[in-house]
Design a protein around this motif. Structure first.
Motif, mmCIF file in Angstrom:
data_model
loop_
_atom_site.group_PDB
_atom_site.id
_atom_site.type_symbol
_atom_site.label_atom_id
_atom_site.label_comp_id
_atom_site.label_asym_id
_atom_site.label_seq_id
_atom_site.Cartn_x
_atom_site.Cartn_y
_atom_site.Cartn_z
ATOM 1 N N THR A 1 31.905 34.016 48.278
ATOM 2 C CA THR A 1 32.450 33.168 49.328
ATOM 3 C C THR A 1 31.656 33.381 50.602
ATOM 4 O OG1 THR A 1 33.981 34.903 49.862
ATOM 5 C CG2 THR A 1 34.763 33.201 48.385
ATOM 6 N N ASN B 1 26.868 30.721 47.685
ATOM 7 C CA ASN B 1 28.111 30.270 47.059
ATOM 8 C C ASN B 1 27.851 29.791 45.648
ATOM 9 O OD1 ASN B 1 29.168 30.716 49.486
ATOM 10 N ND2 ASN B 1 29.747 28.602 49.924
ATOM 11 N N THR C 1 31.890 39.920 47.289
ATOM 12 C CA THR C 1 32.368 39.559 45.954
ATOM 13 C C THR C 1 31.235 39.478 44.939
ATOM 14 O OG1 THR C 1 32.362 37.299 46.767
ATOM 15 C CG2 THR C 1 34.502 38.361 46.498
ATOM 16 N N PRO D 1 44.320 38.124 48.741
ATOM 17 C CA PRO D 1 44.115 38.448 47.323
ATOM 18 C C PRO D 1 44.160 39.965 47.118
ATOM 19 C CG PRO D 1 42.011 38.030 48.365
ATOM 20 C CD PRO D 1 43.040 37.859 49.432
ATOM 21 N N ASN E 1 40.413 37.909 42.051
ATOM 22 C CA ASN E 1 40.111 36.504 42.315
ATOM 23 C C ASN E 1 40.492 36.201 43.754
ATOM 24 O OD1 ASN E 1 39.964 33.783 42.559
ATOM 25 N ND2 ASN E 1 41.151 33.305 40.707
ATOM 26 N N GLU F 1 40.663 33.686 45.373
ATOM 27 C CA GLU F 1 41.456 32.474 45.597
ATOM 28 C C GLU F 1 42.917 32.654 45.182
ATOM 29 O OE1 GLU F 1 39.866 30.283 47.245
ATOM 30 O OE2 GLU F 1 37.990 31.392 46.930
ATOM 31 N N PHE F 2 43.171 33.723 44.462
ATOM 32 C CA PHE F 2 44.528 33.939 43.952
ATOM 33 C C PHE F 2 45.249 34.916 44.875
ATOM 34 C CE2 PHE F 2 47.447 36.013 40.795
ATOM 35 C CZ PHE F 2 48.268 34.902 40.628
ATOM 36 N N LYS F 3 46.156 34.384 45.717
ATOM 37 C CA LYS F 3 46.655 35.181 46.832
ATOM 38 C C LYS F 3 48.131 35.545 46.718
ATOM 39 C CE LYS F 3 43.053 33.500 49.764
ATOM 40 N NZ LYS F 3 42.589 32.528 50.722
#
Ligand SMILES: Nc1ncnc2c1ncn2[C@@H]1O[C@H](COP(=O)(O)OP(=O)(O)O)[C@@H](O)[C@H]1O
Ligand SMILES: [Mg+2]
Lengths: 222, 409
Positions: B356, B350, B187, B114, B95, B97-99
């Motif tokens: 992204t 997007n 991605t 990430p 993910n 966005e999950f860093k």
């Protein structure tokens, strides 16, 4: 022997409101090599008779023999082939295909029989020179005069080398000078051996042909 | 014909283009997720297990249920030693966005990146472009040292152009050795994408790569056998793996995955039906719109059709000609629509692909023969739906009526 033989032809147009008897018990024989004129007032069934003769339309009753062949039992596909080989058509309003140039218009009948691109081209050029339009091959119908259009239509009718040409008022949309040109052409074609049946309103034009028959109200009167 | 009715032609080409664009955008979005394309170039022989359900029957109608993505324990015990697959790997989700907090060892410049947690086998499944170094090996994976592979852009940010391979970074203040640097991965690639690939056992999705597609049934049977073994060893608990599924099925966005095979099959069936319905609507609505244009174009040609027939054309010749000429308009529209669908996909990536901004779109996926075949088929269908009936009627009209333009269409 007659090349066209209509026996007891009756044609009735049935619409919702009215029933029109366009032809009533018509008999007609046309000899090979003949140039025949069909006359009569408007609406008397001349075009209907020509269409039936040309296998474009079916009679309600009666027999159509072309070149000794009985056509009544033929299927659509057979009729198409028969027309392609035996008959050529000339119409009052020319009926050229506007999106095709002169050469392609003339080649049309050969598209529906076995032929090569090259032989089609050559034949088309040949008949176009016969009608005096060699210099207009790449033109489109909209760029031609009425007389020229009709000459293209004659070239189209000739290219398949049919035994019979059926012309429905070929000079009807033309002035008298152009009409005369067209008639000269048709006489030349006839002298080369092609049988022609022509509907016309013009007594003087009809007089030039070998025989005149007359219709009135769906009946042959002469 | 195009010349003859310019205005109508242009409108119907535009209409076709719009319809094809809608349909193709959907198909392209879907195809990009399905085609075998580097780095996910073994999709056609990969099976996916993304979900496990452990259950214990409490009474007639209720269960104790534990479910989630595949756990490391279950993987180790029941999946890691399957015989038939060429490669077996378990990997965490990625993910973007999950860093995590990342810094170069000894430096206090902290970054947020990430990561994806993977095993050594992972590197066999995908074809990454290594700019420097290597993937970590099975030995590296087993050793006490944590290893990582970095994406090019992350390596550049961390090391400012200095060589990254061999250096140590900290992820959440734990040391990791950099073994390699790869080109960034879009991605769009659900499993190959990543920023930092960390060597560690994780829960996640299990990928089984067959030597050949034909091994799929054997692999599925092996997985079912593994479930049975679990059932024997863990009575009264039993296990259900969702899958193994092929790429296509795995890509369907099922809201609910089901607690057993039957429920899952139902979800797939409904999803398939939904797609066919959507596709039919997308095809029929523009076809109805276009049929008006087709009709008026064919009407303008009735006398031409009469002439052709008088000179010997048969019905089917006319039918084929009319449909063929109409198809050309459809194909021109289709081609334009396809190009616009590419533009739409790239422009709206997007939203459509869930990627992204920084990620690149695999453009060669657009140029696959499959897509061209599909566009062609869609054009033919659209053509038949929109012009078929009028063409049939026109070809059957009587010659005299056609010549005289007696309107019967
Ligand atoms: N398709 C048709 N439907 C109904 N009536 C027709 C049709 N074609 C011709 N008719 C009628 O048949 C009669 C003969 O027509 P036609 O052969 O065209 O005459 P002509 O060519 O001698 O002027 C006319 O009364 C005409 O109105
Ligand atoms: Mg008439």
């Amino acid at each position: 022997m007659s090349i066209i033989n209509l026996q007891n032809i009756t044609k009735i147009y049935q619409t919702k409101e009215v029933e029109t008897v366009a032809l009533e018990n018509v008999n007609l024989e046309v000899n090979e090599g003949e140039f025949l004129s069909v006359m009569g007032p408007s609406g008397c069934g001349k075009s209907t008779m020509l269409n039936i003769m040309g296998l474009l339309d079916l009679p309600n009753e009666g027999k159509v023999l072309i070149n000794g062949t009985e056509t009544n039992q033929m299927k659509d596909g057979q009729l198409a082939e028969f027309r392609n080989e035996t008959l050529g058509f000339i119409f009052q309003s020319f009926h050229l295909i506007n999106s095709l140039n002169v050469l392609d218009n003339v080649e049309l009948p050969l598209l529906y029989r076995k032929s090569t691109d090259k032989s089609r081209r050559e034949l088309a050029k040949e008949v176009l020179s016969k009608v005096g339009l060699s210099h207009r091959m790449k033109h489109f119908p909209s760029q031609l005069s009425g007389g020229q259009c009709q000459r293209v239509a004659i070239a189209r009718a000739l290219i398949g080398n049919p035994k019979i040409i059926l012309a429905d008022e070929p000079t009807g949309n033309l002035d008298s000078k152009m009409g005369e040109e067209i008639m000269n052409l048709l006489h030349t074609v006839n002298q080369a051996g092609t049988t022609i049946v022509m509907v016309t309103h013009d007594e003087s034009i009809a007089k030039e042909t070998q025989r005149i028959i007359r219709f009135f109200d769906g009946r042959r009167i002469q | 014909m195009l010349k003859q009715n310019k205005f109508i032609s242009i409108i119907s080409i535009a209409g076709t283009a719009l319809a094809i664009m809608m349909i193709m955008t959907l198909i392209v979005v879907n195809e990009v997720k399905n085609i075998s394309i580097a780095p996910e170039d073994k999709r056609d022989r990969t099976l996916y297990i993304t979900f496990q359900v452990e259950r214990e029957r409490v009474n007639e109608s209720s269960f104790n249920t534990r479910s989630g993505d595949v756990s490391p324990n279950i993987f180790n015990k029941y999946l890691s030693d399957l015989k038939t697959p060429e490669y077996i790997s378990i990997m965490s989700d990625f993910n973007p966005e999950f860093k995590q907090t990342v810094n170069v060892e000894g430096e206090s410049n902290y970054f947020q990146f990430p990561r994806r947690i993977v095993d050594a086998s992972y590197w066999n499944i995908f074809s990454f472009d290594f700019i420097d170094g290597n993937p970590f090996s099975e030995e590296d994976f087993q050793s006490d040292v944590r290893n990582v592979v970095l994406s090019e852009s992350i390596a550049r940010e961390l090391f400012k152009g200095e060589k990254a391979v061999g250096r140590t970074i900290q992820i959440n203040f734990e040391n990791h050795r950099v073994t390699g640097v790869v080109k960034d991965v879009s991605t769009v690639f659900k499993y190959a994408s990543g920023g930092i690939w960390v060597s560690r056992r994780s829960h996640g999705a299990v990928l089984l790569v067959a030597r050949d597609k034909q091994d799929f049934p054997t692999i599925i049977a092996e997985v079912r056998e593994a479930e049975r073994r679990y059932g024997i060893e863990n009575e009264p608990w039993f296990l259900y793996f969702r899958g193994p599924e092929n790429q296509k099925v795995n890509n369907m966005d099922n809201m609910w995955r089901g607690n057993n095979e039957e429920e899952f099959r139902n979800v797939i069936k409904i999803e398939n039906r939904r797609r066919i319905f959507l596709f039919a609507v997308l095809l029929i609505i523009p076809a109805l719109n276009l049929s008006g244009f087709s009709l008026s174009r064919i009407k303008k040609r009735t006398s031409e059709i009469g002439v052709r027939k008088a000179f010997g054309a048969k019905k089917h010749t006319i039918l084929i000609q009319v449909l063929y000429e109409n198809l050309i308009t459809s194909l021109i529209g289709g081609f334009i629509g396809l190009i616009f669908s590419y533009i739409a996909v790239v422009w709206l990536k997007n939203w459509l692909l869930g990627v992204t901004d920084s990620s690149t779109i695999p453009l060669n996926a657009f140029l696959s023969p499959a897509i061209f075949v599909i566009v062609f088929a869609v054009c033919v269908l659209l053509n038949l739906l929109s012009a078929g009936l009028s063409a049939l009627k026109a070809s059957r009209m009587s010659i005299v009526n056609s010549l005289n333009k007696n309107d019967q269409l």
